[in-house]
Design an enzyme around this catalytic site. Structure first.
Site, mmCIF file in Angstrom:
data_model
loop_
_atom_site.group_PDB
_atom_site.id
_atom_site.type_symbol
_atom_site.label_atom_id
_atom_site.label_comp_id
_atom_site.label_asym_id
_atom_site.label_seq_id
_atom_site.Cartn_x
_atom_site.Cartn_y
_atom_site.Cartn_z
ATOM 1 N N ARG A 85 -0.176 1.002 -0.288
ATOM 2 C CA ARG A 85 -1.265 0.032 -0.268
ATOM 3 C C ARG A 85 -1.121 -1.007 0.837
ATOM 4 O O ARG A 85 -2.113 -1.624 1.227
ATOM 5 C CB ARG A 85 -1.445 -0.573 -1.660
ATOM 6 N N GLU A 135 10.631 -2.185 -10.350
ATOM 7 C CA GLU A 135 10.538 -2.629 -11.736
ATOM 8 C C GLU A 135 10.805 -1.456 -12.684
ATOM 9 O O GLU A 135 11.316 -1.630 -13.778
ATOM 10 C CB GLU A 135 9.136 -3.196 -11.969
#
Length: 182
Positions: A69, A106
């Site tokens: 992105r 994460e």
């Protein structure tokens, strides 16, 4: 620093276009989906414009976008400020010699690569991605650029999740975000 705190009127529109998808890509993750922002031409343009306004007079010669992105936001920023765009890719996507940097996410781990000859010593670089969460990806990007001799001026993300403390992994480098997710 965040534009949010400055109350720029464009921020609310940008923030309202970002969709939150629960339990993606794994249970417990609240995925910040910027693809819905891209469907709104005004919000997308405002996002790019806010970054360009910030960086147009900072003598940045390299905009490094993180796959995938960061590839959406990085090139238009680079073109508008007169800088080159350097893609930071996942493993085995770039031909030739590369620097590699592993990092933790994460929800796992990964690696970024950058062409060795993409950045010259002394160049001023901006790292761009859509989101900073735990800071592993942005930190890895900074490490790649610094290993090539670039000076990382700042990191820019559309979204920050402050509770995950990603900013702490940036070794004091400034972070500029448009939207904080709480």
């Amino acid at each position: 620093m965040s534009v949010c705190k400055d109350q720029d009127p464009r921020i609310h529109a940008i923030q309202s276009t970002i969709r939150v998808v629960p339990n993606f890509p794994k249970p417990g993750i609240m995925f910040q989906d910027i693809t819905t922002l891209l469907l709104d031409p005004k919000a997308f343009k405002d996002t790019i414009d806010l970054f360009v306004e910030r960086y147009k007079d900072k003598s940045i010669s390299v905009v490094a976008g993180i796959e995938a992105r960061g590839f959406i936001f990085g090139p238009p920023i680079a073109l508008a400020i007169g800088a080159k765009f350097v893609p930071l890719r996942k493993p085995n996507k770039l031909p030739g010699k590369v620097f590699k940097q592993e990092y933790d996410l994460e929800y796992g781990s990964d690696c970024l690569e950058m062409h060795i000859e993409a950045v010259e010593a002394g160049e001023r670089a901006l790292v761009v991605d859509d989101l900073i969460a735990t800071g592993g990806t942005v930190s890895a990007a900074m490490n790649l650029l610094e290993r090539a001799g670039a000076e990382v001026v700042e990191c820019a993300c559309v979204i920050e999740i402050p509770e995950l403390k990603g900013k702490e992994k940036l070794n004091g480098k400034p972070l500029y975000v448009l939207v904080e997710y709480r």
